[in-house]
Design a protein around this motif. Structure first.
Motif, PDB file in Angstrom:
ATOM      1  N   ARG A  19      -5.959   1.993  -8.331  1.00 24.37           N
ATOM      2  CA  ARG A  19      -7.160   2.348  -7.574  1.00 24.37           C
ATOM      3  C   ARG A  19      -6.711   3.122  -6.344  1.00 24.37           C
ATOM      4  NH1 ARG A  19     -12.502  -1.092  -6.070  1.00 24.37           N
ATOM      5  NH2 ARG A  19     -12.779  -0.671  -8.272  1.00 24.37           N
ATOM      6  N   ILE A  20      -7.234   4.320  -6.214  1.00 27.23           N
ATOM      7  CA  ILE A  20      -6.819   5.229  -5.149  1.00 27.23           C
ATOM      8  C   ILE A  20      -8.013   5.552  -4.259  1.00 27.23           C
ATOM      9  CG2 ILE A  20      -5.857   7.510  -4.643  1.00 27.23           C
ATOM     10  CD1 ILE A  20      -4.500   7.382  -7.426  1.00 27.23           C
ATOM     11  N   TYR A  21      -7.831   5.366  -2.959  1.00 23.43           N
ATOM     12  CA  TYR A  21      -8.851   5.767  -1.988  1.00 23.43           C
ATOM     13  C   TYR A  21      -8.417   7.089  -1.346  1.00 23.43           C
ATOM     14  CZ  TYR A  21     -11.330   1.238  -1.994  1.00 23.43           C
ATOM     15  OH  TYR A  21     -12.061   0.122  -2.329  1.00 23.43           O
ATOM     16  N   VAL A  22      -9.392   7.946  -1.078  1.00 15.12           N
ATOM     17  CA  VAL A  22      -9.128   9.226  -0.436  1.00 15.12           C
ATOM     18  C   VAL A  22      -9.748   9.220   0.960  1.00 15.12           C
ATOM     19  CG1 VAL A  22      -9.482  11.724  -0.551  1.00 15.12           C
ATOM     20  CG2 VAL A  22      -9.060  10.421  -2.657  1.00 15.12           C
ATOM     21  N   ALA A  23      -8.940   9.569   1.948  1.00 15.62           N
ATOM     22  CA  ALA A  23      -9.416   9.584   3.339  1.00 15.62           C
ATOM     23  C   ALA A  23     -10.176  10.868   3.638  1.00 15.62           C
ATOM     24  CB  ALA A  23      -8.235   9.448   4.295  1.00 15.62           C
ATOM     25  N   ALA A  24     -11.154  10.765   4.514  1.00 13.33           N
ATOM     26  CA  ALA A  24     -11.853  11.937   5.031  1.00 13.33           C
ATOM     27  C   ALA A  24     -10.972  12.638   6.060  1.00 13.33           C
ATOM     28  CB  ALA A  24     -13.178  11.516   5.653  1.00 13.33           C
ATOM     29  N   LEU A  25     -11.367  13.824   6.436  1.00 12.39           N
ATOM     30  CA  LEU A  25     -10.640  14.570   7.463  1.00 12.39           C
ATOM     31  C   LEU A  25     -11.276  14.404   8.833  1.00 12.39           C
ATOM     32  CD1 LEU A  25      -8.526  16.727   8.367  1.00 12.39           C
ATOM     33  CD2 LEU A  25     -10.267  18.456   7.797  1.00 12.39           C
ATOM     34  N   ASN A  26     -12.581  14.476   8.887  1.00 16.24           N
ATOM     35  CA  ASN A  26     -13.300  14.547  10.156  1.00 16.24           C
ATOM     36  C   ASN A  26     -13.784  13.174  10.639  1.00 16.24           C
ATOM     37  OD1 ASN A  26     -13.357  17.527  10.513  1.00 16.24           O
ATOM     38  ND2 ASN A  26     -14.439  17.438   8.545  1.00 16.24           N
ATOM     39  N   PRO A  27     -14.141  13.056  11.934  1.00 20.75           N
ATOM     40  CA  PRO A  27     -14.667  11.786  12.457  1.00 20.75           C
ATOM     41  C   PRO A  27     -15.887  11.320  11.666  1.00 20.75           C
ATOM     42  CG  PRO A  27     -14.185  13.299  14.259  1.00 20.75           C
ATOM     43  CD  PRO A  27     -14.027  14.087  12.988  1.00 20.75           C
ATOM     44  N   HIS A  28     -15.937  10.036  11.389  1.00 18.39           N
ATOM     45  CA  HIS A  28     -17.046   9.445  10.632  1.00 18.39           C
ATOM     46  C   HIS A  28     -17.226  10.103   9.259  1.00 18.39           C
ATOM     47  CE1 HIS A  28     -18.217   7.243  14.222  1.00 18.39           C
ATOM     48  NE2 HIS A  28     -18.159   8.382  14.890  1.00 18.39           N
ATOM     49  N   GLY A  29     -16.133  10.612   8.715  1.00 22.48           N
ATOM     50  CA  GLY A  29     -16.222  11.270   7.420  1.00 22.48           C
ATOM     51  C   GLY A  29     -17.061  12.530   7.454  1.00 22.48           C
ATOM     52  N   ALA A  70      -7.603  -0.843   2.719  1.00 25.15           N
ATOM     53  CA  ALA A  70      -6.422  -0.812   1.857  1.00 25.15           C
ATOM     54  C   ALA A  70      -5.544  -2.045   2.064  1.00 25.15           C
ATOM     55  CB  ALA A  70      -5.621   0.461   2.125  1.00 25.15           C
ATOM     56  N   PHE A  71      -5.285  -2.385   3.326  1.00 29.01           N
ATOM     57  CA  PHE A  71      -4.428  -3.543   3.594  1.00 29.01           C
ATOM     58  C   PHE A  71      -5.125  -4.864   3.268  1.00 29.01           C
ATOM     59  CE2 PHE A  71      -2.217  -0.535   6.613  1.00 29.01           C
ATOM     60  CZ  PHE A  71      -1.053  -0.470   5.865  1.00 29.01           C
ATOM     61  N   ALA A  72      -6.431  -4.812   3.080  1.00 26.37           N
ATOM     62  CA  ALA A  72      -7.164  -6.003   2.616  1.00 26.37           C
ATOM     63  C   ALA A  72      -7.069  -6.149   1.102  1.00 26.37           C
ATOM     64  CB  ALA A  72      -8.624  -5.918   3.040  1.00 26.37           C
ATOM     65  N   GLY A  73      -6.418  -5.200   0.452  1.00 31.71           N
ATOM     66  CA  GLY A  73      -6.182  -5.310  -0.983  1.00 31.71           C
ATOM     67  C   GLY A  73      -7.157  -4.570  -1.867  1.00 31.71           C
ATOM     68  N   GLU A  74      -7.993  -3.705  -1.292  1.00 32.15           N
ATOM     69  CA  GLU A  74      -9.001  -3.016  -2.092  1.00 32.15           C
ATOM     70  C   GLU A  74      -8.421  -1.921  -2.986  1.00 32.15           C
ATOM     71  OE1 GLU A  74     -12.477  -1.583  -0.160  1.00 32.15           O
ATOM     72  OE2 GLU A  74     -12.712  -3.363   1.114  1.00 32.15           O
ATOM     73  N   VAL A  79       0.845  -1.196   0.000  1.00 31.78           N
ATOM     74  CA  VAL A  79       0.000   0.000   0.000  1.00 31.78           C
ATOM     75  C   VAL A  79       0.881   1.247   0.000  1.00 31.78           C
ATOM     76  CG1 VAL A  79      -1.707   1.355   1.283  1.00 31.78           C
ATOM     77  CG2 VAL A  79      -1.904  -1.141   1.190  1.00 31.78           C
ATOM     78  N   TRP A  80       0.566   2.174  -0.901  1.00 33.32           N
ATOM     79  CA  TRP A  80       1.240   3.469  -0.944  1.00 33.32           C
ATOM     80  C   TRP A  80       0.349   4.515  -0.296  1.00 33.32           C
ATOM     81  CZ3 TRP A  80       6.142   4.562  -2.532  1.00 33.32           C
ATOM     82  CH2 TRP A  80       6.817   3.584  -3.284  1.00 33.32           C
ATOM     83  N   THR A  81       0.967   5.522   0.304  1.00 31.60           N
ATOM     84  CA  THR A  81       0.215   6.668   0.802  1.00 31.60           C
ATOM     85  C   THR A  81       0.854   7.954   0.299  1.00 31.60           C
ATOM     86  OG1 THR A  81       1.488   6.970   2.854  1.00 31.60           O
ATOM     87  CG2 THR A  81      -0.410   5.480   2.940  1.00 31.60           C
ATOM     88  N   ALA A  82       0.008   8.952   0.093  1.00 27.70           N
ATOM     89  CA  ALA A  82       0.473  10.309  -0.181  1.00 27.70           C
ATOM     90  C   ALA A  82      -0.395  11.226   0.661  1.00 27.70           C
ATOM     91  CB  ALA A  82       0.338  10.641  -1.659  1.00 27.70           C
ATOM     92  N   ARG A  83       0.133  12.370   1.036  1.00 26.12           N
ATOM     93  CA  ARG A  83      -0.629  13.254   1.909  1.00 26.12           C
ATOM     94  C   ARG A  83      -0.787  14.643   1.296  1.00 26.12           C
ATOM     95  NH1 ARG A  83       3.963  11.444   4.905  1.00 26.12           N
ATOM     96  NH2 ARG A  83       5.652  12.962   5.001  1.00 26.12           N
ATOM     97  N   VAL A  84      -1.922  15.225   1.585  1.00 26.64           N
ATOM     98  CA  VAL A  84      -2.243  16.537   1.038  1.00 26.64           C
ATOM     99  C   VAL A  84      -1.501  17.634   1.782  1.00 26.64           C
ATOM    100  CG1 VAL A  84      -4.115  18.160   0.549  1.00 26.64           C
ATOM    101  CG2 VAL A  84      -4.494  15.698   0.291  1.00 26.64           C
ATOM    102  N   THR A  85      -1.347  17.486   3.092  1.00 28.86           N
ATOM    103  CA  THR A  85      -0.521  18.405   3.866  1.00 28.86           C
ATOM    104  C   THR A  85       0.581  17.605   4.542  1.00 28.86           C
ATOM    105  OG1 THR A  85      -1.823  18.211   5.910  1.00 28.86           O
ATOM    106  CG2 THR A  85      -2.508  19.876   4.295  1.00 28.86           C
ATOM    107  N   GLY A  86       1.686  18.257   4.829  1.00 29.90           N
ATOM    108  CA  GLY A  86       2.820  17.554   5.410  1.00 29.90           C
ATOM    109  C   GLY A  86       3.145  18.030   6.809  1.00 29.90           C
TER     110      GLY A  86
END
Length: 335
Positions: A205-215, A256-260, A162-169
């Motif tokens: 296939r790229i997934y984007v994470a939410a910022l806030n709790p429960h998206g 992600a770690f499940a391979g999605e 799994v690769w990750t990239a971040r919008v802010t550092g």
């Protein structure tokens, strides 16, 4: 088939870098799928061998033109041009930072000259760079400067496929939201998609994470998902990228770690780093994405607390070299 040539920078002389480089070189000495050229100070390399408990035979070269024709030669090469001396390691000064800057500069010059195909650098302390030259706060800025790169560059981390990239550092957590924009997220997704394709993944296939709790819970816990992140995902999909989200950050890495997916875009530094380091601490790889050259480093720090004790784990360095070799091979296929 031509062997990829990987330039190996010894890194921070007061950390575990020299030790893990020597352990990696010893572990790969019988491999025939790549050729390492070490870039650094000879005394630092010798100290690394002592700490690693390994004896490596090498030939030292001080001029770049001497490296130009190594056909048929199998000996380990150390390139030491006399500008990599870190000074007194018992009381480090800006000389240590200068040595790091000079090693990175030399490595980039070697790529430009066609002498090496990729750069793998052992861990460094960013504060030494800044002490030596206040114009630079980290190695990314150095690489951008020496490669004349003015486009978007960012760190991508890899662990367990799994690769990750971040919008802010490296920004305070309380300021993350103000740095988020549709344009910035779209830039990061686009660069991530390109890098994954460069790695040989045909349809990432790229997934984007939410910022806030429960998206954000439909805006109840924050509106960034509605106003910024979702529009960015939709814009990326309109450009043909296989992007989904935003997904709640507390479950996206489980998926992600499940391979999605191949990669997860996170909104801030620790959102991704906690997941990767929990899953495989000491196994990760960091790529400096967006540069016109291949540059990678193990995804861990300098390890001052264990430096010189002979117990540093070289597997992350080995993983990093393996990714570098794969990237060079893929680049050759594309070119």
């Amino acid at each position: 088939m031509r062997k990829p040539v990987i330039g190996i920078i010894l890194g921070d002389a007061t950390g575990v870098g020299p030790e893990i480089v020597c352990k990696m070189l010893d572990a790969t000495r019988k491999r025939t799928d790549f050729r390492p050229i070490v870039i650094g100070n000879e005394a630092v390399l010798k100290a690394g061998m002592r700490h690693a408990g390994k004896e490596l035979e090498y030939r030292i070269l001080s001029k770049m033109e001497e490296i130009s024709d190594l056909t048929g030669e199998d000996s380990l090469i150390l390139y030491d041009n006399g500008r990599f001396d870190p000074g007194d390691l018992a009381a480090p000064t800006k000389e240590l930072g200068n040595s790091i800057i000079e090693m990175i500069k030399a490595a980039v010059e070697m790529v430009d000259a066609g002498l090496i195909d990729a750069i793998v650098y052992a861990p460094i302390n960013k504060s030494w760079i800044n002490l030596a030259n206040p114009d630079f706060s980290d190695e990314m800025q150095l690489f951008k400067h020496f490669t004349n790169c003015d486009g978007l560059c960012l760190e991508m981390n890899h662990c367990h496929d799994v690769w990750t990239a971040r919008v802010t550092g490296h920004v305070p957590l309380m300021q993350v939201s103000k740095y988020l924009s549709v344009e910035r997220i779209l830039e990061v997704v686009t660069l991530t998609d390109k890098c994954l394709r460069d790695l040989g993944i045909a349809n990432p296939r790229i997934y984007v994470a939410a910022l806030n709790p429960h998206g954000g819970e439909g805006g109840l816990f924050g509106t960034e998902e509605i106003e910024i992140i979702t529009p960015a995902v939709e814009a990326a999909r309109k450009r043909g990228m296989n992007v989904l989200g935003p997904y709640p950050a507390d479950t996206v890495f489980h998926r992600a770690f499940a391979g999605e997916c191949h990669a997860v875009i996170t909104m801030y530094h620790d959102q991704g780093q906690i997941a990767l380091k929990t899953k495989g601490f000491g196994e990760g790889v960091t790529m400096l994405a967006g540069l016109p050259i291949i540059a990678l480093t193990p995804a861990h720090g300098v390890g001052y607390d264990i430096a010189g004790k002979g117990i540093a784990n070289h597997i992350p360095m080995l993983n990093t070299v393996n990714v570098a070799v794969s990237m060079v091979r893929q680049k050759e296929r594309i070119d």
